[in-house]
Motif scaffolding. Structure first.
Motif, PDB file in Angstrom:
ATOM      1  N   LYS A 245      98.605 -68.403 103.728  1.00  0.00           N
ATOM      2  CA  LYS A 245      98.440 -67.908 102.360  1.00  0.00           C
ATOM      3  C   LYS A 245      98.566 -69.030 101.345  1.00  0.00           C
ATOM      4  O   LYS A 245      97.767 -69.126 100.406  1.00  0.00           O
ATOM      5  CB  LYS A 245      99.480 -66.822 102.075  1.00  0.00           C
ATOM      6  CG  LYS A 245      99.270 -65.533 102.858  1.00  0.00           C
ATOM      7  CD  LYS A 245     100.309 -64.499 102.472  1.00  0.00           C
ATOM      8  CE  LYS A 245     100.098 -63.201 103.238  1.00  0.00           C
ATOM      9  NZ  LYS A 245     101.113 -62.175 102.885  1.00  0.00           N
ATOM     10  N   GLN A 246      99.566 -69.887 101.534  1.00  0.00           N
ATOM     11  CA  GLN A 246      99.716 -71.010 100.616  1.00  0.00           C
ATOM     12  C   GLN A 246      98.519 -71.943 100.699  1.00  0.00           C
ATOM     13  O   GLN A 246      98.029 -72.454  99.691  1.00  0.00           O
ATOM     14  CB  GLN A 246     100.998 -71.803 100.916  1.00  0.00           C
ATOM     15  CG  GLN A 246     102.275 -71.005 100.780  1.00  0.00           C
ATOM     16  CD  GLN A 246     102.791 -70.574 102.123  1.00  0.00           C
ATOM     17  OE1 GLN A 246     102.081 -69.963 102.913  1.00  0.00           O
ATOM     18  NE2 GLN A 246     104.053 -70.878 102.402  1.00  0.00           N
ATOM     19  N   GLN A 275      90.010 -70.358 104.001  1.00  0.00           N
ATOM     20  CA  GLN A 275      90.703 -71.635 104.134  1.00  0.00           C
ATOM     21  C   GLN A 275      89.758 -72.813 103.878  1.00  0.00           C
ATOM     22  O   GLN A 275      89.980 -73.899 104.386  1.00  0.00           O
ATOM     23  CB  GLN A 275      91.298 -71.760 105.538  1.00  0.00           C
ATOM     24  CG  GLN A 275      92.128 -70.581 105.977  1.00  0.00           C
ATOM     25  CD  GLN A 275      93.430 -70.477 105.230  1.00  0.00           C
ATOM     26  OE1 GLN A 275      93.985 -71.478 104.824  1.00  0.00           O
ATOM     27  NE2 GLN A 275      93.925 -69.273 105.036  1.00  0.00           N
ATOM     28  N   ARG A 276      88.698 -72.606 103.124  1.00  0.00           N
ATOM     29  CA  ARG A 276      87.697 -73.639 102.949  1.00  0.00           C
ATOM     30  C   ARG A 276      87.704 -74.190 101.533  1.00  0.00           C
ATOM     31  O   ARG A 276      87.943 -73.466 100.574  1.00  0.00           O
ATOM     32  CB  ARG A 276      86.307 -73.099 103.295  1.00  0.00           C
ATOM     33  CG  ARG A 276      86.205 -72.597 104.738  1.00  0.00           C
ATOM     34  CD  ARG A 276      84.836 -72.016 105.036  1.00  0.00           C
ATOM     35  NE  ARG A 276      84.786 -71.464 106.390  1.00  0.00           N
ATOM     36  CZ  ARG A 276      83.740 -70.855 106.907  1.00  0.00           C
ATOM     37  NH1 ARG A 276      82.643 -70.713 106.182  1.00  0.00           N
ATOM     38  NH2 ARG A 276      83.777 -70.385 108.140  1.00  0.00           N
ATOM     39  N   THR A 577     109.584 -68.220  98.739  1.00  0.00           N
ATOM     40  CA  THR A 577     109.346 -68.809 100.053  1.00  0.00           C
ATOM     41  C   THR A 577     108.000 -68.412 100.629  1.00  0.00           C
ATOM     42  O   THR A 577     107.507 -69.052 101.544  1.00  0.00           O
ATOM     43  CB  THR A 577     110.451 -68.391 101.039  1.00  0.00           C
ATOM     44  OG1 THR A 577     110.609 -66.970 100.983  1.00  0.00           O
ATOM     45  CG2 THR A 577     111.764 -69.042 100.683  1.00  0.00           C
ATOM     46  N   GLU A 578     107.387 -67.369 100.112  1.00  0.00           N
ATOM     47  CA  GLU A 578     106.076 -66.971 100.602  1.00  0.00           C
ATOM     48  C   GLU A 578     104.956 -67.600  99.801  1.00  0.00           C
ATOM     49  O   GLU A 578     103.829 -67.676 100.260  1.00  0.00           O
ATOM     50  CB  GLU A 578     105.936 -65.446 100.563  1.00  0.00           C
ATOM     51  CG  GLU A 578     106.839 -64.722 101.557  1.00  0.00           C
ATOM     52  CD  GLU A 578     106.608 -63.229 101.512  1.00  0.00           C
ATOM     53  OE1 GLU A 578     105.733 -62.789 100.745  1.00  0.00           O
ATOM     54  OE2 GLU A 578     107.305 -62.502 102.231  1.00  0.00           O
ATOM     55  N   THR A 579     105.207 -68.016  98.588  1.00  0.00           N
ATOM     56  CA  THR A 579     104.139 -68.513  97.722  1.00  0.00           C
ATOM     57  C   THR A 579     104.245 -69.997  97.442  1.00  0.00           C
ATOM     58  O   THR A 579     103.315 -70.585  96.924  1.00  0.00           O
ATOM     59  CB  THR A 579     104.174 -67.770  96.375  1.00  0.00           C
ATOM     60  OG1 THR A 579     105.451 -67.995  95.747  1.00  0.00           O
ATOM     61  CG2 THR A 579     103.990 -66.284  96.566  1.00  0.00           C
ATOM     62  N   ARG A 580     105.348 -70.615  97.797  1.00  0.00           N
ATOM     63  CA  ARG A 580     105.551 -72.011  97.465  1.00  0.00           C
ATOM     64  C   ARG A 580     105.743 -72.805  98.745  1.00  0.00           C
ATOM     65  O   ARG A 580     106.516 -72.425  99.615  1.00  0.00           O
ATOM     66  CB  ARG A 580     106.787 -72.159  96.573  1.00  0.00           C
ATOM     67  CG  ARG A 580     107.145 -73.586  96.207  1.00  0.00           C
ATOM     68  CD  ARG A 580     108.254 -73.561  95.163  1.00  0.00           C
ATOM     69  NE  ARG A 580     108.674 -74.898  94.812  1.00  0.00           N
ATOM     70  CZ  ARG A 580     109.863 -75.404  95.072  1.00  0.00           C
ATOM     71  NH1 ARG A 580     110.753 -74.668  95.710  1.00  0.00           N
ATOM     72  NH2 ARG A 580     110.188 -76.619  94.704  1.00  0.00           N
TER      73      ARG A 580
END
Length: 704
Positions: A245-246, A275-276, A577-580
């Motif tokens: 996700k990050q 992811q591109r 912790t999920e976004t950074r």
């Protein structure tokens, strides 16, 4: 006048020399005057103040060059001469169509750098080496370049060599065009939250921390201006070391950046649809060819080379299907072979040619891997002495590989699980004894001053015993495997929780003040009412955020149970912790630092709450004593006793005693990461290669 020669019909400014010394003298004076005037103009031009951005860019280029010269020496990319970089446009689906990178329709986002030409489809198809790679970097219309490849193929080394080539090209450019050539800087993505910062702001912030040039007032603004003007090019290494996700969010943010971008990643991390990097030219670093491997290994040897080396070279060149030839397509294997045999004290390379001992590529690879750790920590001339001996490093990595293999299905090395590897009882005794001693001393002093010496002697030891037991029990809970707690200020103080805490503070303060204004009650000043209610607002904020465990067990922790998780999720949104993307060492430092500070704040809040109430009823002296005692207990309970970072550090001491590992285990992790033995995967570590972990695990089993 006799002998005078006037101006001729030659070129303007020329002096015709004839016959006498006077004419020659007059011509010499004219030329001298012209040269003096020209020199004066050049000096005035040189003395003119340069634009601030030019000065800042040149200073940054100097700092980056100094940094990466040192790093290149550590990576052995300068001496001996590095393996050539070979690349081709990849066939993997890691980027969009190549049309978006070359902009054949004429809508180029970036003009070619001075002295370079626009990259065409034919240029990309041909592939090439480092010079051609730099030409693609500087002439790509989109300014977006992907360097991908298989593990251990040399992607990061290629990026470092490209960065050095870009710095060299800029330094050799004419002064009047140097400002149009960006300064390349290489960063890792850790610490970037694309939901909160765009690419420009994040890079500017990182530059202000990495380089002293940008640490003064206005430094971040100067860095941001350089980025917005395209004076800096970003080399981003390690994108495959953050979560999916990050990674997707970072790639989206990089598409909008106003500067050139080079992304270094494993190919498989960029194959997802989201992811591109749009508009990027995807170049794949190629395995080392036999000719390049031969030159790298044989050139430093004396002529003629020893017979064993000659035979190895023959197999490498003439037998492409042999175990030696297939193994030596990896830069890692080639450098290992050189480190183990060419730089050793006469160890014969002939043993690698033994077909019975090494019948396959895997057997030969395993043999080289067995020497990897020792080679990484071997002292070498003109290089900083390793912090750890090869024996200590190998022993530690074997232990870590065994633990990861046995306890983690995903093979991640999570530092917050280290307390589960050791016996919790010694840590419980230590934490309980320290907490009980401190709390007992303060409790004895407080009781002596408020209740008298008899009660102090009776109740003081009970305070110490009770406080120590509660702290020890609280600390023992950290020895169970658990998810990583929140890793950011925004998790602890999200806007929704802060707003709720502020409302509770104002409501409680106003209500208590109004109650004390009723007839029959003692007067209660408004400032004291709001001061006493402040801890209630702080406690409400903590309980309604992901920091609720910090106040659990204290007077402020009412409502900190899991039944309020739905409210916390609404107020806190997604955890940081999920976004950074946060590096493991930064997360560990967060638990050592941030949560200790929050524990201190919890203690202060409890002290203010209890002390202000006691002070109003029994006097200021008693209020201070009671507040200090209650606050110290809350501080110790919420701070070090419940801190995962402290638990991991104490466990590292236990492991040092029982297993012979370094006391500062987190420092060892980072050192192993610098030596390409470990890699970061968000807040956790992984072994750089699965076969390295398997090799270390097998070695540990054989020794056990």
């Amino acid at each position: 006048m006799s002998g005078y020669a006037g101006p001729d019909s030659g070129p303007a400014g020329a002096v015709h020399v004839s016959g006498t010394g006077n004419a020659y003298a007059n011509g010499g004076l004219a030329n001298t005057g012209y040269l003096l005037i020209r020199k004066f103009i050049q000096v005035r031009q040189a003395a003119a103040p340069r634009p601030p951005l030019d000065v800042a860019a040149d200073a940054l280029a100097k700092a980056v060059r100094r940094e990466w010269e040192k790093e290149a020496r550590l990576r052995r990319l300068l001496e001996p001469a590095p393996l050539p970089v070979r690349w081709q446009v990849t066939q993997r689906r890691v980027a969009g169509r190549i049309d978006g990178a070359i902009a054949e329709d004429g809508r180029a986002r970036f003009a070619p750098l001075p002295g370079l030409t626009a990259v065409t489809r034919d240029v990309l198809r041909r592939g090439g080496a480092l010079p051609e790679l730099h030409a693609v970097y500087g002439g790509l219309a989109s300014g977006r370049l992907l360097l991908v490849g298989e593990p251990a193929v040399g992607k990061t080394s290629a990026a470092v060599l490209l960065l050095r080539e870009a710095l060299k090209y800029r330094a050799e450019a004419a002064p009047d065009v140097r400002g149009d050539i960006p300064v390349p800087v290489m960063l890792t993505p850790f610490g970037w939250d694309p939901d909160q910062e765009n690419a420009t702001d994040w890079v500017a912030s990182r530059l202000s921390r990495e380089y002293t040039l940008f640490r003064n007032r206005g430094g971040v603004d100067r860095a941001r201006e350089l980025l917005e003007e395209g004076r800096i090019a970003l080399f981003l290494d390690g994108l495959d070391e953050v979560g999916g996700k990050q990674r997707a969010a970072m790639l989206s943010a990089l598409e909008e950046a106003s500067f050139r971008v080079v992304v270094v990643s494993r190919a498989r991390a960029l194959t997802g649809r989201r992811q591109r990097l749009s508009g990027a030219a995807p170049l794949e670093i190629q395995p080392v060819c036999s000719e390049d491997a031969s030159a790298y290994l044989m050139n430093p040897l004396r002529d003629p080379a020893p017979s064993g080396w000659q035979e190895l070279n023959r197999r490498l060149l003439d037998e492409p299907g042999s175990a030696v030839a297939e193994t030596l397509t990896s830069p890692l294997a080639i450098s290992l072979l050189r480190d183990i045999y060419a730089d050793s004290d006469g160890r014969p390379v002939d043993e690698l040619l033994d077909a019975d001992r090494f019948p396959s590529t895997r057997s030969l690879q395993d043999h080289l891997l067995d020497q990897l750790v020792r080679a990484a920590y071997m002292p070498r001339p003109r290089r900083p002495r390793p912090r750890y001996s090869p024996e200590t490093a190998e022993r530690t990595l074997r232990y870590l590989a065994t633990q990861v293999t046995q306890t983690q299905a995903d093979r991640e090395l999570r530092w917050w699980h280290i307390p589960t590897w050791t016996d919790r009882r010694p840590r419980m005794i230590f934490v309980g004894a320290v907490t009980g001693l401190l709390y007992g001393v303060v409790g004895l002093f407080t009781l002596w001053g408020t209740a008298g010496p008899v009660w102090a002697c009776l109740l003081g030891p009970l305070c110490a015993l009770g406080g120590g037991l509660l702290a020890a029990h609280h600390h023992s809970e950290l020895s169970d495997q658990q998810p990583l707690p929140s890793a950011g200020w925004r998790d602890i103080f999200p806007p929704g929780a802060v707003a709720l805490g502020t409302f509770i503070w104002l409501f409680s303060g106003t209500t208590s003040w109004l109650v004390f204004q009723l007839p029959g009650n003692d007067p209660f000043p408004a400032w004291l009412a709001y001061l006493a209610a402040l801890p209630l607002g702080f406690g409400t904020t903590m309980v309604s955020s992901r920091g609720y465990k910090l106040v659990a067990g204290t007077i402020l922790g009412t409502g900190s149970g899991p039944q309020y998780d739905e409210l916390r999720n609404r107020l806190s949104q997604r955890p940081v912790t999920e976004t950074r993307a946060v590096s493991p060492r930064d997360v560990w430092r967060h638990h050592i630092g941030l949560r200790l500070v929050l524990g201190l704040l919890t203690g202060v809040a409890v002290a203010v709450f209890s002390g202000s109430l006691v002070a109003h009823e029994y006097g200021l002296r008693n209020g201070v004593l009671v507040g200090a005692t209650a606050g110290l207990w809350a501080c110790l309970f919420a701070g070090p006793a419940g801190n995962l970072g402290v638990a991991a550090a104490l466990s590292a001491v236990q492991l040092s005693i029982s297993e012979g590992t370094p006391v500062r285990l987190m420092s060892f992790f980072e050192d192993a990461r610098r030596r390409n033995l470990l890699r970061a995967a968000g807040p956790a570590y992984q072994f750089r290669h699965d076969w390295l972990r398997e090799s270390l695990t097998s070695s540990a089993r054989s020794e056990g």
